[in-house]
Structure formats: structure tokens, C-alpha cells
Design a protein around this motif. Structure first.
Motif, short mmCIF file in Angstrom:
data_model
loop_
_atom_site.label_atom_id
_atom_site.label_comp_id
_atom_site.label_asym_id
_atom_site.label_seq_id
_atom_site.Cartn_x
_atom_site.Cartn_y
_atom_site.Cartn_z
N VAL A 131 46.30 29.02 65.35
CA VAL A 131 45.64 29.94 66.28
C VAL A 131 46.34 29.87 67.62
CG1 VAL A 131 43.49 30.44 67.50
CG2 VAL A 131 43.43 29.77 65.08
N GLY A 132 46.63 31.03 68.19
CA GLY A 132 47.31 31.12 69.47
C GLY A 132 48.22 32.32 69.50
N GLY A 133 48.65 32.73 70.69
CA GLY A 133 49.44 33.94 70.80
C GLY A 133 48.62 35.13 70.34
N PRO A 134 49.17 35.96 69.44
CA PRO A 134 48.39 37.11 68.97
C PRO A 134 47.28 36.73 68.00
CG PRO A 134 50.49 37.02 67.82
CD PRO A 134 50.54 35.95 68.90
N ILE A 135 47.32 35.51 67.42
CA ILE A 135 46.33 35.11 66.42
C ILE A 135 45.08 34.60 67.11
CG2 ILE A 135 45.85 33.63 64.44
CD1 ILE A 135 48.04 35.74 63.95
N LEU A 136 43.98 35.32 66.92
CA LEU A 136 42.71 34.94 67.54
C LEU A 136 41.89 34.01 66.67
CD1 LEU A 136 41.40 38.29 69.09
CD2 LEU A 136 42.61 36.42 70.22
N ASN A 137 41.91 34.24 65.37
CA ASN A 137 41.03 33.47 64.50
C ASN A 137 41.64 33.35 63.11
OD1 ASN A 137 38.72 33.60 62.24
ND2 ASN A 137 37.90 32.51 64.00
N VAL A 138 41.44 32.17 62.52
CA VAL A 138 41.76 31.93 61.12
C VAL A 138 40.47 31.47 60.44
CG1 VAL A 138 43.00 30.49 59.47
CG2 VAL A 138 44.18 31.39 61.48
N SER A 139 40.05 32.17 59.41
CA SER A 139 38.84 31.82 58.67
C SER A 139 39.19 31.62 57.20
CB SER A 139 37.77 32.92 58.81
OG SER A 139 37.26 32.97 60.13
N LEU A 140 38.88 30.45 56.69
CA LEU A 140 39.12 30.12 55.28
C LEU A 140 37.77 30.04 54.59
CD1 LEU A 140 41.89 27.40 55.70
CD2 LEU A 140 42.15 29.87 55.41
N CYS A 141 37.49 30.99 53.74
CA CYS A 141 36.15 31.19 53.19
C CYS A 141 36.14 30.90 51.69
CB CYS A 141 35.67 32.61 53.47
SG CYS A 141 35.75 33.07 55.22
N GLY A 142 35.50 29.79 51.31
CA GLY A 142 35.47 29.39 49.91
C GLY A 142 34.66 30.30 49.04
N GLY A 143 33.73 31.04 49.63
CA GLY A 143 32.96 32.02 48.88
C GLY A 143 31.77 31.42 48.16
N PHE A 144 31.00 32.32 47.53
CA PHE A 144 29.77 31.96 46.82
C PHE A 144 29.87 32.50 45.41
CE2 PHE A 144 25.16 32.72 45.88
CZ PHE A 144 24.79 31.39 45.84
N ALA A 145 30.27 31.65 44.49
CA ALA A 145 30.54 32.08 43.13
C ALA A 145 29.30 32.63 42.43
CB ALA A 145 31.11 30.93 42.31
N LEU A 146 28.11 32.11 42.77
CA LEU A 146 26.91 32.50 42.05
C LEU A 146 26.50 33.95 42.29
CD1 LEU A 146 24.76 29.26 42.52
CD2 LEU A 146 26.30 29.86 40.65
N ALA A 147 27.19 34.64 43.19
CA ALA A 147 26.96 36.08 43.34
C ALA A 147 27.46 36.84 42.12
CB ALA A 147 27.65 36.61 44.59
N ASP A 148 28.42 36.27 41.38
CA ASP A 148 28.95 36.89 40.17
C ASP A 148 29.30 38.36 40.40
OD1 ASP A 148 29.75 37.25 37.54
OD2 ASP A 148 27.71 37.68 36.82
N CYS A 149 30.25 38.59 41.32
CA CYS A 149 30.67 39.95 41.61
C CYS A 149 32.18 39.98 41.84
CB CYS A 149 29.93 40.52 42.81
SG CYS A 149 30.35 39.74 44.38
N ASP A 150 32.73 41.19 41.93
CA ASP A 150 34.19 41.28 42.05
C ASP A 150 34.70 40.89 43.43
OD1 ASP A 150 33.50 43.45 43.61
OD2 ASP A 150 34.40 44.96 42.29
N LYS A 151 33.80 40.59 44.38
CA LYS A 151 34.21 40.07 45.69
C LYS A 151 34.40 38.56 45.67
CE LYS A 151 30.97 41.26 48.50
NZ LYS A 151 30.36 41.33 49.84
N CYS A 152 33.98 37.89 44.59
CA CYS A 152 34.07 36.44 44.54
C CYS A 152 35.53 35.99 44.56
CB CYS A 152 33.39 35.91 43.28
SG CYS A 152 31.59 36.06 43.29
N GLY A 153 35.74 34.84 45.14
CA GLY A 153 37.08 34.30 45.24
C GLY A 153 37.35 33.81 46.65
N PHE A 154 38.17 32.80 46.77
CA PHE A 154 38.53 32.23 48.06
C PHE A 154 39.21 33.30 48.91
CE2 PHE A 154 38.98 27.88 49.85
CZ PHE A 154 39.51 28.22 51.07
N SER A 155 38.78 33.44 50.17
CA SER A 155 39.31 34.46 51.07
C SER A 155 39.97 33.82 52.27
CB SER A 155 38.19 35.40 51.56
OG SER A 155 37.57 36.06 50.48
#
Length: 537
Positions: free
Chosen positions: A242-266
Motif C-alpha cells: 500500500v502506498g503511492g497510487p495503491i490505496l487499499n489491498v483487501s484479501l477476502c477468503g470468502g464465505f463458502a456456505l453461500a454456495d454461489c458462483d461468487k464464492c472463492g478467494f478474492s
């Protein structure tokens, strides 16, 4: 992808206070849990307009701490004009009744239009919602907000790190901020961060959000952010960039129990000045680091027999305090908070000085209130459980030790400083095991939930928590990490992902599919981006 722009030039020119719309939709949805209704939101939070404004101004609001942190940081930065729209939140549960969601989204749209021009919008979100008709209500709501305010108004949102991120969500936002702790104890800080990003975007140009998805669905028990854990190392790595043009880094493990096509580490990266190339390059680099660590995201549960034996030993003279986490019945992931498998095993083994908290059973709590402190009776558990196959009916002799209205102010961890409610609550003695029974379903995540029932933790040798992990931030002084056992029991939130009846989860995906593969070349090649908000000629 959109390049949401910067509305700050006109504001700076006129020198007027920033006018910021504030709204929220917060729920984590388990595909297999009962439908979440309007009544569920009403019990937790559904507030709009002036009433929301008054809540935002309270010292101990009923809102999540991210909103309080955002408001505090905006207040500290100088004069601004909050425009409260609507916030709705419910305990984790099944897909939201779509009719309720449609009314909520339409109401937020209408309030946006009625409130007049805004300089920015803040959203408090979880990011793993479902409805009974659609699998990306978060993206739907964000897109509607973007369509109303236009491309030049920054939209900044805060998320749980268990969010299931869609491209539609990323496209609508100017800055994406996810928690960096698990147990989550940085909500206020992330709200403050969102306020800082908003000011940066107002002066340094448009914010862009890049998303890379990975075919990785780590179970919730493998997503702790603790020293030595892969998640902690990866989040630390992200923050070094983070720094310069990069404002934020978010590592999102997700919620598998939603059982949808959005599941997966983001992997989600926000950049200022419209610097999409920098955001894209970093997102791909960090995605590679996550994928290289995938085999470390495993879950190892303690067999029930071993956990019960440990509790028996802990209850003997000189026994060290122990925490047993009933992770498969976690209300924080959509569980009912009412399974009795572990309870029965502890009673059968004669475990002593055990406290189970908290157990959701409104009818039992009400009966205890009717009988009063000191009463002995046959406690009937789960008499109103309905179709919940995991909530076994059970009758046990009990004595009422204490009663409470269930109101508490969080003092540690995720809800610190916010007013919360468990509904009518009771502390029961079951013989060797005491149980805190509540009416409003939730996990044990703060000692204040036990304080209101007069519990002295010094008298407890084994604390049984119906929670996946948030108890760790609140009860770290009760037992160290090596005295916490995650117990393998049945329930709606089991981390044993291979046992679940998947219907919509993208496959192949690791660890369910050992052969799942990913490389940066798996992503579509970089192409010119069409502008979804073309300007008139």
C-alpha cells in the motif's frame, strides 16, 4: 469495468462541506439456513432517514463499529454534511426474502434521489448476501446506487473479509475496504480508513477497484488471522504494497456456505488517480502468492470424544481453563445456535464447571423468566425448532440461576462500544453444566453477554462457545490458543466442506478438488475497457 470518477473538483471550488450519503445492507447468507425475513432485520437493525442520523450521532450506536468509525473520522477531518439514507442488518442466516430486499433497494434509490446531489456515498456491507431469487444482491444494490449518483461521485464501502466479491460489486465502487482481522476487531479502524480514502479521492482523482478471483474456498476455521497463519502472512504482505497510487489491498477468503458462483478467494486492490494498471498488476501478483499458499488453508477439527475428555480433565482440581468451539453450530455463519450434541456428551461424561454460551431458545428463556430465579423445572429444549433437523428436542432438569433482559454494550472484540440485544435471557444450572439461554440468535463474541447474567468466568473451567472464531478476540484472557479445541459435531456451519450438498459452487475448486488449477493467464487478457457510463456528446 467502470472508472468511477472524482466529484471533488466542484466541491473544492465552492468550499462547501462534503455531503455524504450513508447507507448499509449487512448480512452473511448460508444457502442451507432458513430464509431471512423482514422480521429478522427488524429485530436486529432497519433504520432510515432522521432516525439513522440520530443513531449515527450516539456515543454507543446500535450500528456496527465501521459506521461509527467513519462518522468519527469525518467529524475529525472538518465540517461535513451527512445524508442518512437507510441501514439494514440481520444476524447471519439463510437467503433474504427477495421481496424485502427489493423494497430495501428501491427505498435507498428513492432516498438518494430525494436527498439531492451528493459528493460521495459510504456503504456498510458484509458482502456475502443472497436472496431467494438472486445470488448477488450486494452487486445489485451497488449498481443501483451508482446509476443514481453517476460516474463522478466516489462510492466507498467497508466489507467483512468473508465477503464473496463479484465483478459487479467491484465495478460500482471507487474504494473497497475489507477487515484485516479475524476475529474481526478492526471494524472501527476500517470505517476510519474509508473516510480517509474518501478525502483522497476527492482531491487526487478517480478511484478504481481491481478484482482477481481464485478457485479456492478455505473453510472458515482455516481463515484465522493469527501469528504464523497463512492468512496473517498474506495480509501483512498486502499491506506492504500500500502506498503511492495503491490505496487499499483487501484479501477476502470468502464465505463458502453461500454456495454461489461468487464464492472463492478474492484479491481486491483499490488505486487512486484512475491507475488501473497498477491495481491490476498488484492484484495478480498477490493472487499468485495466495494460490501458492493454498495447501496451508486446511481445517483440523477435534473429534467429539477427545474434546469431551479434555473438558472432564479441565474440571478436575488444578485443571487449566479450556474452550470448546462448537463450530458447526455457529450463528455467525447461519447456524441455529441450538444443537445439543456436545451438551449431551458433556453431561453424559460428568464434566464439571462447564459453561455453555450462548444457546438460542426463546421459548425456554421466556419460561425461565416466568418461573423466576431459584425455580427448578424440566427444561424443554428446542420445543419450537420446527424443521431444523439439527435442533434435537431434549428435556433436562434445570434450575434458574439468573435472568436478564439481554441488553449489553460490547466491551471487547467485534461489537466493542455498540449497544446489542440478546432478548430475554436466562442462566440455567443443568448439573455440572451451566447454560446461558438467549432469545435473539447470535454467537458468543463478547464477555458482556455473560456479564449481564452475573457469570464469573473464574468459576468456569470449560467454556463451550457456539461460534467459529470471534470469541477468540473477546476471551483471549480466559484460555490461550493451545487450549482452544474446534469440535467436530454436526450442524449447518460445518467446516467439513466435502460433506455439503453443493449446487452452485464453481468447480473445480480447492480443496474440494485437488486438481483445481489457476495461473495469471487464467484471467482474461487485458482489453480496452468500455465505459458503462458514457457522457453525452
Amino acid at each position: 469495468m467502470s472508472d468511477p470518477g472524482n466529484g471533488g473538483a466542484a466541491v473544492a471550488a465552492r468550499g462547501a462541506p462534503l455531503r455524504v450519503g450513508i447507507c448499509g445492507f449487512f448480512i452473511e447468507c448460508n444457502r442451507w439456513s432458513p430464509v431471512t425475513t423482514r422480521a429478522d432485520f427488524s429485530r436486529s437493525l432497519d433504520i432510515a432517514g432522521p432516525a439513522l442520523g440520530a443513531e449515527l450521532a450516539r456515543e454507543q450506536p446500535r450500528l456496527l463499529p465501521d459506521s461509527a468509525g467513519f462518522v468519527a473520522a469525518m467529524n475529525a477531518a472538518g465540517p461535513w454534511d451527512p445524508a442518512p439514507l437507510r441501514m439494514a442488518a440481520a444476524q447471519p442466516g439463510g437467503p433474504v426474502d427477495h421481496a424485502y430486499f427489493e423494497e430495501l433497494a428501491s427505498d435507498i434509490e428513492a432516498r438518494l434521489r430525494a436527498t439531492g446531489p451528493l459528493d460521495a456515498v459510504f456503504i456498510s456491507s458484509h458482502g456475502a448476501a443472497l436472496t431467494t431469487l438472486i445470488d448477488d444482491p450486494d452487486g445489485e444494490l451497488f449498481a443501483r446506487i451508482r446509476a443514481v449518483v453517476g460516474p463522478a461521485v466516489p462510492i466507498v464501502a467497508v466489507f467483512d473479509l468473508h465477503t464473496n466479491v463479484s465483478q459487479r460489486m467491484a465495478d460500482a465502487l471507487s474504494a473497497f475496504v475489507a477487515y484485516r482481522t479475524n476475529p474481526h476487531n478492526d471494524l472501527r479502524e476500517r470505517g476510519e480508513e474509508a473516510a480517509r480514502h474518501l478525502h483522497v479521492l476527492m482531491t487526487h482523482g478517480p478511484g478504481v477497484v481491481e478484482l482477481v478471483k481464485l478457485p479456492l474456498v478455505p473453510p472458515a476455521t482455516a481463515q484465522l488471522v493469527a501469528p504464523g497463519s497463512p492468512y496473517a502472512e498474506l495480509i501483512t504482505l498486502g499491506q506492504t504494497r500500500v502506498g503511492g497510487p495503491i490505496l487499499n489491498v483487501s484479501l477476502c477468503g470468502g464465505f463458502a456456505l453461500a454456495d454461489c458462483d461468487k464464492c472463492g478467494f478474492s484479491v481486491v486492490v483499490t488505486a487512486r488517480d484512475g491507475d488501473r494498471s497498477a491495481a491490476r498488476a498488484l492484484a495478480r501478483e498477490l493472487a499468485g502468492a495466495v494460490w501458492a499458499s493454498r495447501t496451508r488453508f486446511v481445517s483440523r477439527l477435534t473429534p467429539l470424544e477427545d474434546a469431551v475428555h479434555a473438558a472432564v480433565v479441565a474440571g478436575r482440581p488444578g485443571g487449566a481453563p479450556l474452550i470448546l468451539a462448537d463450530v458447526a453450530d455457529n450463528p455467525g455463519g447461519g447456524g441455529g445456535g441450538n444443537t445439543v450434541t456436545l451438551l449431551l456428551a458433556l453431561l453424559s461424561a460428568g464434566a464439571q464447571d462447564v459453561l455453555l454460551g450462548v444457546f438460542t431458545d426463546p421459548a425456554l428463556a421466556q419460561e425461565a423468566h416466568t418461573l423466576g430465579v431459584g425455580a427448578t423445572f424440566d427444561a424443554r429444549f428446542n420445543r419450537d425448532a420446527g424443521d431444523d433437523v439439527f435442533a434435537r428436542p431434549l428435556t433436562l432438569p434445570a434450575r434458574v440461576l439468573a435472568l436478564s433482559d439481554g441488553q449489553f454494550v460490547g466491551r471487547r472484540g467485534m461489537v466493542q462500544g455498540s449497544l446489542q440485544a440478546m432478548g430475554p435471557s436466562a442462566l440455567l444450572d443443568l448439573g455440572g453444566v451451566r447454560m446461558a439461554v438467549i432469545s435473539v440468535r447470535q454467537q458468543l463474541l463478547d464477555p458482556a453477554q455473560l456479564d449481564v447474567l452475573g457469570v464469573d468466568l473464574a468459576t468456569v473451567r470449560t467454556l463451550v462457545v457456539k461460534s467459529r472464531g470471534h470469541f477468540r478476540a473477546a476471551f483471549d484472557t480466559f484460555a490461550p490458543p493451545d487450549r482452544i479445541l474446534e469440535v467436530d459435531c454436526p450442524g449447518l456451519t460445518t467446516p467439513n466442506l466435502a460433506t455439503l450438498p453443493w449446487t452452485r459452487l464453481p468447480r473445480p475448486v480447492y480443496p474440494l478438488d485437488e486438481a483445481a488449477a489457476w495461473t495469471p493467464s487464467s484471467i482474461n487478457p487485458i482489453l480496452p475497457l468500455a465505459d458503462p457510463f458514457p457522457q453525452p456528446d
